[in-house]
Design an enzyme around this catalytic site. Structure first.
Site, PDB file in Angstrom:
ATOM      1  CG  ASN A  79      -1.786   1.058   1.383  1.00 16.12           C
ATOM      2  OD1 ASN A  79      -1.783   2.197   0.556  1.00 16.12           O
ATOM      3  ND2 ASN A  79      -2.354   1.277   2.730  1.00 16.12           N
ATOM      4  CD1 TRP A  80       3.264   1.097  -2.814  1.00 17.06           C
ATOM      5  CD2 TRP A  80       3.626   1.985  -4.927  1.00 17.06           C
ATOM      6  NE1 TRP A  80       4.105   0.000  -3.386  1.00 17.06           N
ATOM      7  CE2 TRP A  80       4.231   0.622  -4.807  1.00 17.06           C
ATOM      8  CE3 TRP A  80       3.507   2.834  -5.874  1.00 17.06           C
ATOM      9  CZ2 TRP A  80       4.927   0.384  -5.821  1.00 17.06           C
ATOM     10  CZ3 TRP A  80       4.029   2.488  -6.951  1.00 17.06           C
ATOM     11  CH2 TRP A  80       4.707   1.233  -7.037  1.00 17.06           C
ATOM     12  CE  LYS A  81      -0.166   2.908   4.947  1.00 14.74           C
ATOM     13  NZ  LYS A  81       0.062   2.942   6.317  1.00 14.74           N
TER      14      LYS A  81
ATOM     15  CG  HIS B 178      -5.691   1.512   5.259  1.00 13.83           C
ATOM     16  ND1 HIS B 178      -5.087   2.624   6.378  1.00 13.83           N
ATOM     17  CD2 HIS B 178      -4.630   0.826   5.211  1.00 13.83           C
ATOM     18  CE1 HIS B 178      -4.127   2.298   6.848  1.00 13.83           C
ATOM     19  NE2 HIS B 178      -3.586   1.263   6.088  1.00 13.83           N
TER      20      HIS B 178
ATOM     21  CD  GLU C  61      -2.920   5.159   6.895  1.00 18.21           C
ATOM     22  OE1 GLU C  61      -3.068   5.342   5.762  1.00 18.21           O
ATOM     23  OE2 GLU C  61      -1.955   4.660   7.586  1.00 18.21           O
TER      24      GLU C  61
ATOM     25  CD  GLU D 289      -3.103  -2.845   7.119  1.00 17.16           C
ATOM     26  OE1 GLU D 289      -2.175  -2.946   6.612  1.00 17.16           O
ATOM     27  OE2 GLU D 289      -3.810  -1.773   7.302  1.00 17.16           O
TER      28      GLU D 289
ATOM     29  N   GLY E 240       2.850   1.990  10.808  1.00 18.90           N
ATOM     30  CA  GLY E 240       3.796   3.068  10.866  1.00 18.90           C
ATOM     31  C   GLY E 240       4.587   3.457  11.800  1.00 18.90           C
TER      32      GLY E 240
ATOM     33  CB  SER F  41       5.700  -1.920  11.907  1.00 16.47           C
ATOM     34  OG  SER F  41       5.098  -0.776  12.215  1.00 16.47           O
TER      35      SER F  41
ATOM     36  N   GLY G  80       2.981  -0.966   4.117  1.00 23.04           N
ATOM     37  CA  GLY G  80       3.178   0.171   3.923  1.00 23.04           C
ATOM     38  C   GLY G  80       4.424   0.951   3.415  1.00 23.04           C
ATOM     39  N   GLY G  81       5.415   1.386   4.644  1.00 23.11           N
ATOM     40  CA  GLY G  81       6.632   1.884   4.436  1.00 23.11           C
ATOM     41  C   GLY G  81       7.454   1.101   3.715  1.00 23.11           C
TER      42      GLY G  81
HETATM   43  P1  13P Z   1       3.292   0.297   7.699  1.00 21.72           P
HETATM   44  O1  13P Z   1       3.724  -0.968   7.022  1.00 21.72           O
HETATM   45  O2  13P Z   1       3.972   1.555   7.343  1.00 21.72           O
HETATM   46  O3  13P Z   1       3.099  -0.048   9.120  1.00 21.72           O
HETATM   47  O4  13P Z   1       1.735   0.676   7.143  1.00 21.72           O
HETATM   48  C1  13P Z   1       0.864  -0.666   7.086  1.00 21.72           C
HETATM   49  C2  13P Z   1      -0.185  -0.316   6.482  1.00 21.72           C
HETATM   50  O5  13P Z   1      -1.304   0.481   6.864  1.00 21.72           O
HETATM   51  C3  13P Z   1      -0.587  -0.863   5.219  1.00 21.72           C
HETATM   52  O6  13P Z   1      -1.710  -0.759   4.703  1.00 21.72           O
END
Ligand code: 13P
Length: 269
Positions: free
Chosen positions: A10-12, A102, A104, A174, A180, A220, A241-242
């Site tokens: 997920n590149w957000k 998600h 967020e 998640e 994050g 993470s 994510g990251g």
């Molecule tokens: P991180 O891997 O940066 O913690 O993010 C996870 C995430 O929200 C994937 O959708």
């Protein structure tokens, strides 16, 4: 059982279209070089760039080894909904997956189990694979509400669907406090909650659907955590994510997924 292993990125809200194309290319060439020996054991790989990069990234992906996902969508097909993106616009550019609900989006954009449910139904109606995200906040975990929160989100997100409709559903656990933050949820605990998700799904749609459901862990995930996560019985992949934003970090995670695919095929043989 032949459950799919899925590694999704997920590149957000990161990367311009040209940066996204560069990363997609780097992943494709990494699969051909570093991971070439694992070609027969690759997990399903999904990358989810921003809406404005999807078209360019779709044209870049040539190997057929990487699927394309969106990070969100509207549940309606078209109309006067300024700023929204409809499911047919995604399928028209070879998007096959869509992240829905998600945390967020729930936290910053007011999404609820009801709106998530409409989106899951729309995704399925358009043959998009919904990656339904669920997970508790730190406050909820500390108040021992994890199981209730996750159960409610699974039931709410998948309300009014029948067993025939849900065979394409993917669920990602998640925990919000692990996203994050660098604070990984302990692999055994993540496995327990993923098992609970499977159980709730089984209660709604039957045991055989539950055994086929891919349940991913997200929060993470890194190259250093993936191996233990992929050894868990109920964790079928990762939503990253990251660490999905750099080929050199994401490729080892894909490799971790391939380890699971390999272990499962040996166990079957
Ligand atoms: P991180 O891997 O940066 O913690 O993010 C996870 C995430 O929200 C994937 O959708």
């Amino acid at each position: 059982m032949g459950r799919k292993t899925i590694i999704a990125g997920n590149w957000k809200m990161h990367k311009t279209a040209s940066e996204a194309v560069d990363l997609a290319q780097a992943l494709e060439s990494g699969l051909k070089s570093d991971l070439a020996l694992l070609a027969d054991h690759l997990p399903q790989i999904v990358i989810c760039p921003t809406f404005v990069s999807l078209g360019d990234v779709a044209k870049t992906l040539q190997s057929g080894r990487i699927a394309l996902g969106a990070q969100n969508m509207d549940h309606r097909d078209s109309g006067a909904y300024t700023g929204e993106i409809a499911p047919p616009m995604l399928t028209a550019i070879k998007v096959s997956h869509v992240i829905i609900g998600h945390s967020e989006r729930r936290q910053y954009f007011g999404e609820t189990d009801q709106s998530v449910n409409l989106k899951v139904k729309a995704a399925l109606a358009h043959k998009l694979v919904p990656i339904l995200c669920v997970g508790e906040t730190l406050e909820q975990r500390e108040a021992n509400q994890t199981d209730d929160v996750v159960t409610t989100q699974v039931k709410g997100g998948l309300a009014d669907l029948d067993a025939n409709a849900v065979s394409n559903v993917v669920i990602a656990y998640e925990p919000v406090w692990a996203i994050g933050t660098g604070k990984n949820c302990d692999a055994q605990e993540a496995n327990r909650v993923c098992g609970l998700i499977r159980k709730v799904f089984g209660g709604m749609f039957g045991e055989s659907q539950a055994q086929a459901l891919p349940v991913l862990y997200g929060g993470s995930v890194k190259a250093s955590t993936i191996e233990e996560q992929m050894q868990q019985s109920d964790i079928d992949g990762a939503l990253v994510g990251g660490a999905a934003l750099k080929a050199e970090e994401f490729l080892p995670i894909i490799k971790g997924g391939a380890g699971r695919v390999q272990a499962r095929s040996l166990a079957k043989a």
